[in-house]
Design an enzyme around this catalytic site. Structure first.
Site, mmCIF file in Angstrom:
data_model
loop_
_atom_site.group_PDB
_atom_site.id
_atom_site.type_symbol
_atom_site.label_atom_id
_atom_site.label_comp_id
_atom_site.label_asym_id
_atom_site.label_seq_id
_atom_site.Cartn_x
_atom_site.Cartn_y
_atom_site.Cartn_z
ATOM 1 N N SER A 152 21.454 51.975 31.762
ATOM 2 C CA SER A 152 22.625 52.799 32.026
ATOM 3 C C SER A 152 22.792 53.772 30.871
ATOM 4 O O SER A 152 22.015 53.757 29.910
ATOM 5 C CB SER A 152 23.869 51.921 32.148
ATOM 6 O OG SER A 152 24.219 51.455 30.858
ATOM 7 N N LYS A 153 23.840 54.592 30.975
ATOM 8 C CA LYS A 153 24.064 55.624 29.959
ATOM 9 C C LYS A 153 24.209 55.047 28.553
ATOM 10 O O LYS A 153 23.954 55.734 27.576
ATOM 11 C CB LYS A 153 25.303 56.431 30.322
ATOM 12 C CG LYS A 153 25.021 57.424 31.426
ATOM 13 C CD LYS A 153 26.163 58.410 31.551
ATOM 14 C CE LYS A 153 25.979 59.268 32.783
ATOM 15 N NZ LYS A 153 27.203 59.463 33.518
#
Ligand code: GLU
Length: 476
Positions: A239-240
């Site tokens: 994820s980010k």
């Protein structure tokens, strides 16, 4: 010609994620290997969450990676009448039924099931219902078998089987008339003749429901390959938090599509211990059976290493074309300065990204750089300005600024003054580039050319004179 037909079916609710890109890549590779077709389908039935911006971002990512499609993009939102027809067909054949239960009724049933410690499944109240009061809102449910098992041989994960009693009577059409994901995927994959469905393993639980729908619709069931997720270094889903996850963000960070493709394919697939593959090799060697069962861990260092490799090997003319927008971003018009292709050749060996390369190329186009004063100090002993003067003087006399004449010129200066090459070359490099980390001095001079080299030396002479004077003043 083989009949294999593969597809990538993104939902346009965001950018093209590296995980999605890898799924697309596996589908594309198999289609190319088997000389079949690769179809791009935009799954935009969720009209509220789908955006054109996201479609554009996905197409941009696919094009950048070179994953050209043979058919499409096909938009599900253009196919509502087709889905409606298939719903009607299932209703007519009693393989689906209208359900008029209100959300409140469904909540009450769920509560009751939970209290009775039963699995909260729809209790099929409406299955046997005879009256059709269609003026009331209804959903359409699939009449799912109550017993037996549904199994399939996943090309990556092996045999997977589910008990049908676990599967609810799935809603295939909502009360607003729109069809649901599991249903449209099946109608599309069936009518588009998809032979193998390669997708993320987050869809595994949908597969048995979809198989039952294929059977109900009377279509052959395709093969399935569920690709494991990509994880971050901490083993949680990428994820980010782990850094950029959008493919286009990597383009903007100066990665080459070839490096990205090579990186993504190896993230889950292997061919002996080979790390670097051309696209042709990938097409020849890729097989879905060699995709690993366990999740791949995203490793930015390895991606950088691959990118450095591709930058080094790239055709300079093409690399120069890719570098131009990065130079522009720094406010540099490469038309005003040395030939960008020559510049690229001096930087290819050390840049890991196009951003780094643009940083490294800056001094060629911006003569007004500041000098690395600290490094220059080491060479100050009252003669540096005169060394620069001698280089400039001799240099304006050489016929051609090539490696050989530059080498002879520097050697002559060194022997005339009893100096080592580094005592002349290092400060000269600072004079011409501002710092010490630039490409080799002779390469720099060759690219800058006679006139620019002399003009930079003259600027440096003025600067060094001031430094030397300051040194004398400080010592007095
Ligand atoms: N649209 C789905 C997604 O983006 C993919 C569905 C599929 O591949 O079957 O996750």
């Amino acid at each position: 010609m083989s009949g294999v037909r593969l597809r990538f079916a993104p939902s346009p609710t965001g950018y093209l994620h590296v995980g999605g890109a890898r799924t697309a890549l596996f589908n594309w590779l198999l289609a190319r290997k088997e000389k079949g077709k690769f179809i791009l389908r935009i799954e935009d039935t969720d009209l509220a969450r789908s955006t054109q911006e996201s479609v554009d971002a996905i197409l941009e990512g696919m094009c950048w990676l070179g994953l050209e499609w043979d058919e499409g993009p096909i938009y599900q939102s253009d196919r509502f009448p087709i889905y409606r027809e298939f719903v009607e067909k299932l209703l007519l054949e009693k393989k689906a039924y209208k359900c008029f239960c209100t959300p409140e009724e469904l909540d009450a049933k769920r509560e009751k099931a939970i209290q009775e410690k039963k699995k909260p499944q729809y209790d099929r109240t409406c299955l046997e219902r005879q009256t059709d009061d269609s003026d009331r809102p209804f959903v359409v449910r699939f009449n799912s078998p109550e017993s037996g098992t549904t199994a399939f041989d996943d090309l990556i994960k092996g045999r997977i089987s589910f008990n049908n009693e676990e599967l609810d009577d799935l809603i295939i059409q909502r009360s607003d008339g729109t069809p649901t994901y599991n249903f449209v995927v099946v109608v599309d994959d069936a009518t588009m003749g998809i032979s193998t469905v390669i997708r993320g393993d987050d869809h595994i639980n949908n597969t048995p429901r979809q198989i039952l729908l294929y059977e109900a619709l009377g279509y052959p069931v395709p093969l399935f390959a569920h690709v494991p997720m990509i994880l971050g270094a901490d083993k949680s889903r990428l994820s980010k938090r782990h850094g950029a996850t959008s493919v286009i963000a990597y383009k903007e960070m100066g990665f080459l599509p070839e490096a990205m493709v090579n990186y993504l394919v190896r993230l889950g697939w292997s061919y002996g211990d080979q790390e670097i593959f051309t696209k042709e090799e990938l097409i020849e060697r890729f097989s879905i059976g060699s995709v690993g069962r366990s999740a791949g861990i995203f490793n930015p260092d390895k991606l950088s290493w691959l990118n450095a490799h591709y930058i080094k090997e790239y055709e300079p003319v093409r690399l120069a074309e890719l570098l131009v927008p990065f130079m522009k971003k720094k406010g540099i018009d490469v038309a005003n300065g040395p030939d960008i292709v020559k510049v690229v050749k001096t930087l290819q060996d050390r840049a890991r990204t196009l951003v780094e390369m643009a940083d490294g190329a800056e001094f060629y186009y911006k003569a007004g750089f500041s000098y690395d004063e600290k490094s220059l100090q080491k060479f100050l002993n009252g003669t540096l300005a005169s060394i620069f003067e001698e280089i400039a003087e001799k240099f304006s006399l050489v016929a051609k600024a090539d490696h050989e004449s530059i080498d002879t010129l520097f050697k002559n200066i060194c022997s005339g003054r009893g100096l080592k090459m580094k005592d002349v070359a290092l400060p000269a490099r600072i004079a011409l580039t501002g710092g010490t980390a630039a490409p080799g001095l002779f390469d720099v001079i060759e690219v800058l050319g006679k006139e620019e080299t002399v003009s930079r030396l003259q600027r440096a002479i003025e600067f060094v004179k001031i430094l030397e004077q300051k040194k004398i003043d400080d010592n007095e």
